[in-house]
Design an enzyme around this catalytic site. Structure first.
Site, mmCIF file in Angstrom:
data_model
loop_
_atom_site.group_PDB
_atom_site.id
_atom_site.type_symbol
_atom_site.label_atom_id
_atom_site.label_comp_id
_atom_site.label_asym_id
_atom_site.label_seq_id
_atom_site.Cartn_x
_atom_site.Cartn_y
_atom_site.Cartn_z
ATOM 1 N N HIS A 58 0.844 -1.197 0.000
ATOM 2 C CA HIS A 58 0.000 0.000 0.000
ATOM 3 C C HIS A 58 0.888 1.259 0.000
ATOM 4 C CE1 HIS A 58 -3.575 2.363 1.681
ATOM 5 N NE2 HIS A 58 -2.556 3.175 1.863
ATOM 6 N N GLU A 59 1.856 1.281 0.932
ATOM 7 C CA GLU A 59 2.729 2.458 1.035
ATOM 8 C C GLU A 59 3.639 2.589 -0.178
ATOM 9 O OE1 GLU A 59 2.264 4.823 3.073
ATOM 10 O OE2 GLU A 59 0.733 3.666 4.109
ATOM 11 N N HIS A 81 1.906 4.363 -2.953
ATOM 12 C CA HIS A 81 1.960 5.822 -2.798
ATOM 13 C C HIS A 81 3.335 6.349 -3.235
ATOM 14 C CE1 HIS A 81 -1.760 6.401 -0.637
ATOM 15 N NE2 HIS A 81 -1.406 5.665 0.390
#
Ligand SMILES: [Zn+2]
Length: 375
Positions: A67-68, A71
């Site tokens: 997820h990170e 980003h």
């Protein structure tokens, strides 16, 4: 947040984990092995549950990291510097070096994380279904099903439209795009973030009142965390905007009075502190080079009887540890560095020569003036 476990680099991006991750890892493994898995797939050996629990927790953290990373990689591809990723109690944080230049970039960076989580959720559900159809062991199927569920929740929770969640960034980007004003977006996301936080705290209180102590406290804790994060993000964003046009040159005291580095504490007090109104003095060696910076507080710490014999360099901050700035640098960037260094003063250098000093008073005054003009 600063101390942690260095996990290495992925695609050149530094990955750290806060110590709280170990606790959460243990909690998740334990809950899976002793509650969730025995519940959904009874009559297995304890070791099998623990295997499922530990593997499940590992994959859970891997999906947080995905997820990170999503980003961070989108940010980097849009020209936004990425300082690193830290995993901690509430998931992950991608530290970006600066803010995106456009609402479109902000939107892409914000959406990438939840999109990855929702995509992973679909993948885990699909795998669970496939393995189940192929007659794989129940515990494996249930672990995958649980991973699907937590990724689904992770994606949806992060899409809640309030700062500092990803949904808050989406909201900020949309308002920014519509109004053409980044600050307007920041305010809207912060307002919604506060609303969400109070909502969570309210839900938590209702939960506690109805007997769900642990879940209730968790909601309250989460709400409180969101509240402080939303506040911090708003004020730093407002400060950044207020100081957008202020350079270090505009606030520094040029050509500050220097004291000789080979003097004693006593001599500096007598010839400099008593004579000038400054609260810090750069120290200059016989060769004209700056050696460090001494403050009134540092001088005061030397007992009276020792002031005569103590060399001032012995109590001063050495040049290596003094925050440094360039005259043309934005003041906001310097403030960030000063707060990280927990220092009240910075020396300004141009072409290797010291040209000024910036103190906490200069910074406070600049902020006051910027606020005065803005309001
Ligand atoms: Zn995210």
């Amino acid at each position: 947040m600063e101390t942690g476990i260095r996990l290495g680099r992925i695609a050149g991006i530094r990955i750290d984990a806060n110590w709280s991750v170990l606790v959460v890892f243990w909690l998740i493994s334990w809950a899976l092995a002793t509650v969730t898995l025995p519940d959904r797939s009874p009559d297995e050996a304890t070791a099998v549950y623990w295997l499922g629990g530990i593997v499940g927790a590992l994959i859970f953290f891997a999906s947080l990291l995905m997820h990170e990373l999503a980003h961070a990689l989108v940010a980097r591809s849009r020209g936004v510097a990425v300082e690193g990723i830290t995993l901690w109690l509430f998931g992950g944080v991608s530290k970006l070096g600066d803010e995106p230049d456009s609402a479109g970039d902000e939107l892409r960076i914000a959406v990438a994380g939840p999109a990855t989580s929702l995509g992973s959720a679909g993948l885990f559900y699909l795998l669970a279904w496939g393995l189940s159809a192929a007659g794989a062991p129940d515990v494996a199927v249930e672990t995958l099903g649980w991973l699907g569920l937590v990724n689904l929740l992770l994606g949806l929770f992060n899409l809640l439209p309030g700062a500092p969640l990803d949904g808050g960034r989406v909201l900020r980007a949309l308002v920014w795009r519509r109004t053409g004003d980044r600050l307007e977006g920041t305010r809207a996301a912060a307002r919604m973030g506060r609303g969400l936080a109070y909502g969570l705290i309210g839900l938590g209180l209702v939960g506690v009142a109805m007997g769900g102590l642990v879940t209730g406290l968790w909601f309250i804790f989460l709400g409180w965390f969101l509240l402080s994060a939303a506040r911090g993000e708003e004020s730093s964003s407002l400060l950044r905007a207020a100081l957008a046009d202020v350079r270090v040159r505009d606030v520094m005291t040029p050509d500050p009075t220097v004291a000789p580095a080979d003097a004693s504490v006593d001599e500096v007090i007598e010839s400099y502190v008593m004579r000038y109104r400054f609260s810090g003095f750069p120290l200059v060696g016989p060769d004209g080079e700056i050696r460090g910076l001494v403050s009134l507080a540092q001088l005061k710490r030397v007992p009276h009887e020792a002031r005569h014999t103590t060399p001032v360099v012995g109590v001063a901050t050495s040049l290596d540890d003094v925050p440094k700035a360039r005259p043309e640098e934005g003041l906001y960037d310097l403030i960030v560095r000063l707060s990280q260094a927990e220092s009240l003063r910075a020396l300004v250098f141009e072409d290797g020569r010291m040209v000024g000093i910036v103190t906490a008073t200069d910074v406070t005054r600049a902020i006051d003036i910027a606020n005065l003009v803005a309001s």
